[in-house]
Design an enzyme around this catalytic site. Structure first.
Site, mmCIF file in Angstrom:
data_model
loop_
_atom_site.group_PDB
_atom_site.id
_atom_site.type_symbol
_atom_site.label_atom_id
_atom_site.label_comp_id
_atom_site.label_asym_id
_atom_site.label_seq_id
_atom_site.Cartn_x
_atom_site.Cartn_y
_atom_site.Cartn_z
ATOM 1 C CD GLU A 196 -9.517 15.623 -9.730
ATOM 2 O OE1 GLU A 196 -9.437 15.081 -8.619
ATOM 3 O OE2 GLU A 196 -9.597 14.977 -10.797
ATOM 4 C CD GLU A 318 -6.019 14.798 -13.287
ATOM 5 O OE1 GLU A 318 -6.514 13.775 -12.771
ATOM 6 O OE2 GLU A 318 -5.538 15.739 -12.627
HETATM 7 O O1 AHR Z 1 -4.121 11.289 -11.913
HETATM 8 C C1 AHR Z 1 -4.226 10.938 -10.581
HETATM 9 C C2 AHR Z 1 -5.113 11.875 -9.774
HETATM 10 O O2 AHR Z 1 -6.420 11.808 -10.256
HETATM 11 C C3 AHR Z 1 -4.774 13.341 -9.875
HETATM 12 O O3 AHR Z 1 -3.761 13.714 -9.007
HETATM 13 C C4 AHR Z 1 -6.068 14.003 -9.486
HETATM 14 O O4 AHR Z 1 -6.235 15.261 -10.070
HETATM 15 C C5 AHR Z 1 -7.122 13.011 -9.957
HETATM 16 O O5 AHR Z 1 -8.078 12.765 -9.007
#
Ligand code: AHR
Length: 515
Positions: A196, A318
């Site tokens: 990110e 994610e």
């Molecule tokens: O999964 C929790 C957080 O969500 C992670 O650390 C980040 O990459 C995302 O914003």
């Protein structure tokens, strides 16, 4: 004459009505037309140094009274083995961009501590590091997927990590690895270059990150690596297009492109409870989950444009439901319960990833234990398998199977004038020729009768079914009580020569095995 016209008109209307009825609730699975493999890594996981995912979740330490193998909980190993995790992403997430891997090697009592600033500001003692994580992956026969610190790390630090883990030559890094007890390299294939980077990974612009990506990946050299660029979030198509454009002439440096999509309802600063919800929140969560498909399709369309040969994999590293933390828990630990609603949305997500297997080469649900949409919850020496865990258990039959093209027409699930397709489906054929069809009925009030037409099968020999459902939409499994949401066998279907008529109960996930 008039009478004949009336009879004829009724006859035609009857046929039209019948056809309309026939069109509703029908799935055609082309069992002989599959081309794409559903990469087993679509069933991947994510484990970050966040809350109790690592500490208390995976890791209790060798001295713990909780039974463990070299510090890793035995109950967790046993439970995860049942769902066959193909790949695990570590150490973050946001944590990855302030993690310095050299702090997590060598004698544990000499490792420096740090503050985990994104997640509760707690002290991280670095007792779980590179060796412990790679040991965990070996215990689970899962592939490791490591995320490099781009936000606050250096190219040299990243290059050293790859060499430490993957090189078989003589060098200061390989000598250090051997000194720390590991003779042979691990040969880790999957490496993310930052996480990110538009946000917690450094608040970069896509142009800046694209240049940084090329710089870092140029120097990650030991072994045949699969390098993954940080993507934007949800519908940030500009980020995707910029990265693809700027790396187009450097395709030898990029193998994967990451994509994150969290289901949040109604919105980020007003997320609902994981367990205390009504039909409005159930519906909203289904709607937001299904919306991922159009976002995913647009990212894929851009990838098709800049990478028409399909060399770069879309890595959905994610995804999952993000609700408010449970009352009286640390807000920075992201601990949430997991209900039947999570099981149904997990099935929707996995059906979407399966159906886009041509481009989606990995997906990692967030996160494995005690964080967000977890597989497992732990408390001291107790463990709970969540409804989401059971979906992963049921769906593992799709790992590395051939995706089967299908068509579905089905009735809508409607609330307050908004309509959603009531049933989601994906299907695959495994190496032994068995066909698996996974269905989710998102309607919490109504069962759906569906005809499944299996083109390419002349005579069905045997069908077996499994179901995940429960009397209430917010049922969940908890410590100290018997499980409410689990997998049971399912046989509410009729078998014809090459079709199956199935009654899919409300709010349920089903997998049929057809031989
Ligand atoms: O999964 C929790 C957080 O969500 C992670 O650390 C980040 O990459 C995302 O914003």
């Amino acid at each position: 004459m008039k009478k004949i016209i009336y009879v004829f008109t009724f006859f035609i209307l009857g046929i039209v009505a019948l056809n309309a009825q026939e069109k509703t609730n029908k799935i055609i699975v082309n069992t002989d037309l599959g081309e794409e493999t559903i990469n087993k890594n679509i069933y991947g996981h994510f484990a970050e140094h966040l809350g109790n995912c690592i500490y208390g979740g995976f890791w209790v330490g060798e001295e713990s009274a909780i039974p463990n193998t070299r510090g890793i909980r035995n109950d967790v190993i046993e439970a995860l083995k049942e769902i066959a995790p193909p790949v695990i992403r570590w150490p973050g997430g946001c944590f990855a961009d302030y993690y310095h891997w050299k702090d997590g090697i060598g004698s544990r009592d000499k490792r420096p501590a740090m503050i985990n600033s994104s997640w509760g500001g707690v002290t991280e003692d670095n007792s779980f590091g590179t060796h412990e994580f790679l040991d965990l992956c070996e215990l689970l026969s899962a592939e490791p997927y490591l995320c490099i610190n781009v936000g606050s790390g250096t190219v040299q630090e990243a290059r050293d990590w790859v060499e430490y883990i993957n090189s078989d030559n003589i060098s200061p890094m390989t000598n250090l690895r051997k000194k720390n007890g590991r003779e042979k390299p691990w040969n880790v294939k999957y490496w993310a270059v930052g996480n990110e980077s538009w946000g917690c990974g450094g608040n970069m612009t896509p142009d800046y990150y694209a240049d940084l990506y090329k710089r870092f990946s140029t120097f990650l050299m030991s072994g045949k690596l699969y390098r993954i660029a940080s993507g934007g979030i949800d519908n940030d198509f500009n980020w995707t297009e910029t990265i693809l454009k700027k790396t187009q002439k450097y395709q030898h440096l990029i193998d994967g492109y990451s994509y994150h999509y969290y289901t949040v309802f109604p919105e980020w600063n007003n997320k609902g409870s994981a367990t205390d919800f009504a039909e409005k929140e159930w519906f909203g969560t289904m709607q937001k989950t299904l919306a991922m498909e159009s976002s995913l399709k647009t990212h894929i369309a851009l990838m098709d444009e800049y990478d028409p040969k399909n060399n770069i994999g879309l890595i959905a590293d994610e995804w999952g439901n993000w609700f408010n933390v449970e009352p009286e828990t640390n807000p920075g630990f992201l601990y949430q319960q997991n209900t039947l609603r999570d099981a149904v949305t997990a099935a929707l997500n996995l059906n979407i990833f399966n159906n886009h297997a041509k481009r989606v080469k990995m997906a990692n649900i967030a996160q494995t234990i005690n964080v967000l949409q977890a597989m497992l919850l732990t408390k001291d020496n107790q463990i709970v398998k969540t409804p989401t865990y059971y979906v992963f258990k049921m769906y593992k039959v799709h790992q590395n199977s051939t995706l089967l093209p299908l068509n579905i027409s089905c009735e809508d699930y409607e609330l307050d004038g908004i309509k959603l397709p009531g049933v989601s489906v994906s299907a695959s054929k495994d190496a032994a020729g068995a066909v698996h069809i996974s269905l989710a009925n998102i309607n919490p009030n109504k069962a759906v009768n569906i005809e499944i037409d299996l083109r390419g099968i002349t005579s069905i020999a045997d069908v077996k079914g499994e179901i995940i459902t429960s009397p209430n939409m917010n049922d969940y499994n908890d410590f100290g009580i018997s499980e409410k949401v689990n997998v049971s066998s399912f046989n509410d279907f009729d078998l014809n020569e090459n079709n199956i008529e199935i009654n899919v109960p409300s709010k349920s996930v089903i997998t049929l095995e057809v031989k």
